[in-house]
Structures are given as structure tokens and as C-alpha cells.
Write a protein that holds these residues in place. Structure first.
Motif, short mmCIF file in Angstrom:
data_model
loop_
_atom_site.label_atom_id
_atom_site.label_comp_id
_atom_site.label_asym_id
_atom_site.label_seq_id
_atom_site.Cartn_x
_atom_site.Cartn_y
_atom_site.Cartn_z
N LEU A 183 -6.90 10.65 37.89
CA LEU A 183 -6.64 10.47 39.31
C LEU A 183 -7.94 10.24 40.06
O LEU A 183 -8.97 10.86 39.78
N ARG A 184 -7.87 9.36 41.04
CA ARG A 184 -9.03 9.10 41.90
C ARG A 184 -8.67 9.48 43.32
O ARG A 184 -7.55 9.23 43.79
N TRP A 185 -9.63 10.06 44.00
CA TRP A 185 -9.39 10.58 45.34
C TRP A 185 -10.40 10.00 46.31
O TRP A 185 -11.53 9.70 45.94
N GLU A 186 -9.98 9.87 47.57
CA GLU A 186 -10.88 9.42 48.63
C GLU A 186 -10.63 10.25 49.88
O GLU A 186 -9.50 10.66 50.16
N LYS A 187 -11.72 10.47 50.62
CA LYS A 187 -11.58 11.10 51.94
C LYS A 187 -11.39 9.99 52.97
O LYS A 187 -12.18 9.04 53.02
N ARG A 188 -10.36 10.11 53.76
CA ARG A 188 -10.05 9.08 54.75
C ARG A 188 -9.66 9.73 56.08
O ARG A 188 -9.25 10.88 56.14
N TRP A 189 -9.77 8.91 57.14
CA TRP A 189 -9.20 9.30 58.43
C TRP A 189 -7.73 8.94 58.40
O TRP A 189 -7.37 7.79 58.14
N VAL A 190 -6.88 9.91 58.65
CA VAL A 190 -5.44 9.68 58.63
C VAL A 190 -4.85 10.09 59.99
O VAL A 190 -5.42 10.93 60.70
N ASP A 191 -3.73 9.49 60.34
CA ASP A 191 -3.13 9.72 61.65
C ASP A 191 -2.63 11.16 61.78
O ASP A 191 -1.91 11.66 60.93
N LEU A 192 -3.06 11.79 62.86
CA LEU A 192 -2.58 13.13 63.20
C LEU A 192 -1.49 13.04 64.26
O LEU A 192 -0.43 13.66 64.14
N ARG A 193 -1.75 12.26 65.32
CA ARG A 193 -0.75 12.05 66.37
C ARG A 193 -0.91 10.64 66.94
O ARG A 193 -2.02 10.12 67.03
#
Length: 488
Positions: free
Chosen positions: A197-207
Motif C-alpha cells: 500500500l502507498r499513502w499520501e498526505k493530502r488536503w481533503v474537504d472538511l466543509r
């Protein structure tokens, strides 16, 4: 009514968010013409279809040079798990693509360390041997006081390598023989060649906050206490952004004005659409949110949000924006525009700490007080009241009120062209049952007459839109606005 606004603002920036009594955490704001997006950081799996995982497990080995290559902050004494604050690019931890700055360490070799203090976690890691298995979970709302970097910056050098402090503002460096001056060509985006598995840190929608009919608030709800360099955005359905905080007052004002400008632009386009359903003499001049001061206010509830609309001959007050034609018949109150008087409150007139306020005196003499967030909004309301009054006076041309003189019923007519006419009476004292309405009407006719002599007003009045309603002068929430001459 065509309110000219500047082009819609599009902005992006990283600031702080506070929800309730929690510590502020980093968020990213993105402003588009019709929506405000609030994002938080999270770690997602990018192998195949992206998905989120609350916990991940990774095994790392202690290196001869550089040790584990980790620095940590926080601990139970700060009411959070220990958090990875730095990752050395020389170490397997980073190259595995499984550990990220902001990961909370939940277990070390099967030992639950969620409730461990900072120094206790340091000792467990030091005694963990050459190979350690970590169970981690990315803390999306890591307190801002930890001052974690927002990106996986390989070139950053730890500012504090002390391993003997439990302060959240100081790292415990677990790299042992780590030499920060050693560099190579490896990149943060490098991934191991082994499958998995590969993982990335991203900005994701909160609201996502739709801006149409949204309202801004710098004040603590219901009070006159203004937050310092902070505000919240409340959508028409009640969804709240949370308190968005800024370091500099300039940034806060810049974002307030940008969001207000986009809301105003959306309101303008919405008014145009709604006006297609109304005849010319019932067109909407302007509408928007205000805070009304409660008549019998208590300390914790001095103000309540209200939605005002100037339409045709009336000022409507709603608890929520009208959507259907039926909604216009369900207003809390309505008033005839030429029988009320709007007054912008100056410094000496202000009732409390709220700055941008205006009052409306009704036909019964009752005073209602309203507050808005920005000076530009105050000027727009002032101009809207002027225009609504002028248009209605120009349309009706005259108004007659019943009065009594020496026990005889008389009639006083206020005429736009002829002035005052009193039927069957000499110029003597007149008695009115609705004196405030008469006085406000006289004032409205005078103001409309004076406005006709103002070349700037006449020019703007002569510029008609497709709706047949004259446009207002350009008033923008992100530029300095001119002072207005006439108050109604």
C-alpha cells in the motif's frame, strides 16, 4: 436592482480553525465565486482506489547513522498522543511512504502508548531494539501550538534536537547519530519499489459552505463582543464554518471583504432572477442579512440574525431568506418605505461595542436597531433605502392622510409636484393619529425631491437595467466606498 460589484474573488490560504473549546488546528481555505471550501490534512491510500484508514502499521529499523530518523512532540500531558513532528529523509521511515508528519503514535511493538507522557514514549522507543513496529493514525486536528510543518519538507533541519524535554514546542530527536548537514538526491515523493500500500498526505474537504444567502459574523453569537482577527461563515441551512482565525488583522479583513463581495454578487444575480416573477412596482431593491438588537435583550442574547428585504413599497423582516412567492406573505413584519426612517448611527449614537449599525424608526415611532459586519455593507443598505424610498415616492406622486382640526375631519395631501395641500382648512394646528408616519412621509418626499437635484443621483437613476429598475452606484466590499449625501 443591479448592484455593481467587483469581479468575484478567488483566494486560497492556510489559516487556523477553532471548534468549540478545542485547540485551533490548521486548515486550508479556498474561496470560489459561489462556495467556500474548508480543507483539513489527512492521509489516504493511493494504491488503486483511494481510501482512508484510521490506523496504519509500519515496521522500521534503527539505522547505523541516523537512528530511527524521527522527532516527536506532544504527549498525554498535553491531552494528545505523541505526534511525529519531523522525519529525516535519510531514513527508511520516510522512504516507506507510510509515516507522515502529524501521525500520532498509538502503539510501539504492541504497547499501547496513547496515554503515555512524552518522556515515557521516548524511553519506550529508545529501548525498542533495532526493529520497531509502530501503529499510527494521522491526527487531522493536531493543535496548532505544536507548530508542525504543513508539508513533508526533507530539507528542513530540526530546530531543537533535545531529547529530554516534554514541552510541546520542543522536539525529542530520536535520530541519535543523525547529521542534519548530510544531504542526497532522494525526494519526499520517492516510494519504495517493493509492492504494498502507498499513502499520501493530502488536503481533503472538511466543509463546503455555499455562499448564496450565507452570512458572516465576527461577533460571539448574540453579543457585541468582536472576535480578534477571526470570523465564521454560516450557510443558509445553518451549517457553520467554525471560527476561522488569522494572525494578522489585514488578512482577516481581506478575507471578510472577499467573501462579502462574492455573497453580494450572488445576491445581485439572485435578485435578478426573482424579479422576473414580480411586476415593476414590486421589484426587489436589495436584501441581505443583518443582526437585530433585541428589544428586551439579556446579557447572553443581545442580537439575533434577521433577513431584510426592500421590495416595492415595503421593507420586509424575515427570520430566513424568502424562497417561494408564498414566503413573502410570511414575513415577521413589513413596513411602508416612505413611512419609516433609516438612520446611520455615528460614534456617539452607537448603543454598544458594535460598529456598523443603523436604525429604522417605524410609523408608530418604534426604533429598531440593526448591525452589519462591514462598512461597505452599511453604505449599501443606506443607498438601498434611499433608492427604495425615491422609487416609491416617484411612483405614487402623492399621499393623503386623515387628520382632525377643531373636531373636523380633514385631509392632508403630500404631493411630489404641488407640495402640501390641506382640504377645507386654514393653516392651523392639525392632529394625526399616525403622526410618525406622516412626518416620515414628509421627510421621504423632501429627500426624493432633493435627490432629483443631485446630478450624480439623476445619472444613476437614468441608467436602467433589463428589469426596469435603476442601478445603484458602484459600492464594493474590497475598495474604499464614497460617502453618501442623502439619508432617508
Amino acid at each position: 436592482m443591479d448592484f455593481k460589484t467587483s469581479n468575484e474573488e478567488t483566494k486560497t490560504g492556510i489559516y487556523l480553525m477553532q471548534e468549540g473549546n478545542e485547540e485551533p488546528f490548521n486548515i486550508r481555505l479556498h474561496l470560489a465565486k459561489d462556495i467556500l471550501t474548508i480543507q483539513e490534512q489527512d492521509v489516504i491510500c493511493v494504491t488503486g482506489e483511494p481510501f482512508y484508514s484510521s490506523e496504519r502499521t509500519v515496521t522500521i529499523r534503527r539505522q547505523t547513522i541516523g537512528g530511527f530518523g524521527l522527532s516527536i512532540k506532544g504527549g498525554a500531558e498535553h491531552k494528545i498522543p505523541v505526534v511525529i513532528s519531523k522525519i529525516s529523509k535519510e531514513q527508511k521511515a520516510e522512504l516507506s511512504g507510510l509515516l507522515f508528519i502529524g501521525d500520532g503514535i498509538l502503539q510501539i511493538n504492541g504497547i499501547n502508548v496513547r496515554s503515555y507522557r512524552h518522556e515515557e514514549v521516548v524511553q519506550v522507543l529508545r529501548n525498542a531494539g533495532e526493529e520497531v513496529t509502530l501503529t499510527v493514525s494521522f491526527l487531522k486536528k493536531t493543535p496548532a501550538f505544536l507548530k508542525l510543518p504543513l508539508c513533508e519538507d526533507c530539507t528542513c533541519i530540526p530546530s531543537d534536537q533535545s531529547s529530554g524535554t516534554s514541552s510541546p514546542l520542543c522536539d525529542s530527536g530520536l535520530h541519535l547519530n543523525y547529521h542534519p548537514n548530510n544531504t542526497d538526491t532522494l525526494s519526499c515523493s520517492s516510494w519504495p519499489t517493493s509492492p504494498g500500500l502507498r499513502w499520501e498526505k493530502r488536503w481533503v474537504d472538511l466543509r463546503l459552505i455555499p455562499l448564496l444567502h450565507s452570512r458572516l459574523s465576527q461577533y460571539i453569537p448574540g453579543s457585541d463582543v468582536c472576535r480578534k482577527n477571526a470570523f465564521q461563515v454560516i450557510a443558509v441551512d445553518g451549517v457553520c464554518s467554525g471560527v476561522i482565525q488569522f494572525t494578522a488583522a489585514e488578512d482577516c479583513l481581506d478575507w471578510l471583504q472577499a467573501i462579502a463581495s462574492n455573497i453580494s454578487s450572488l445576491t445581485k444575480h439572485n435578485v435578478k432572477k426573482i424579479n422576473r416573477n414580480f411586476p415593476v412596482n414590486q421589484q426587489i431593491i436589495y436584501m441581505g442579512w443583518v443582526d437585530e438588537k433585541e428589544q428586551d435583550s439579556v446579557q447572553d442574547r443581545m442580537y439575533s440574525p434577521k433577513f431584510l428585504a426592500l421590495r416595492g413599497s415595503s421593507l420586509f423582516k424575515f427570520s430566513a431568506p424568502p424562497v417561494t412567492t408564498w414566503d413573502w406573505t410570511r414575513a415577521e413584519k413589513s413596513f411602508t418605505v416612505y413611512e419609516i426612517m433609516c438612520k446611520i448611527l455615528k460614534d456617539n449614537d452607537l448603543l454598544d461595542k458594535r460598529k456598523h449599525c443603523f436604525s429604522v424608526q417605524t410609523e408608530s415611532g418604534e426604533d429598531m436597531f440593526f448591525s452589519v459586519e462591514l462598512e461597505c455593507e452599511l453604505l449599501i443598505w443606506e443607498k438601498a433605502f434611499q433608492m427604495a424610498t425615491f422609487l416609491e415616492v416617484e411612483r405614487i406622486q402623492s399621499k393623503t392622510y386623515a387628520c382632525i382640526m377643531e373636531s373636523h375631519l380633514m385631509g392632508l395631501t403630500i404631493d411630489f409636484s404641488m407640495g402640501f395641500v390641506c382640504f377645507d382648512a386654514a393653516s392651523k394646528e392639525l392632529e394625526f393619529s399616525n403622526l410618525f408616519a406622516v412626518l416620515h412621509c414628509i421627510h421621504a418626499f423632501f429627500a426624493a425631491k432633493v435627490a432629483c437635484l443631485d446630478p450624480m443621483f439623476v445619472e444613476s437613476h437614468g441608467t436602467a437595467t433589463t428589469t426596469g429598475i435603476p442601478s445603484l452606484s458602484s459600492i464594493s466590499c474590497n475598495s474604499q466606498t464614497p460617502k453618501l449625501k442623502y439619508a432617508t
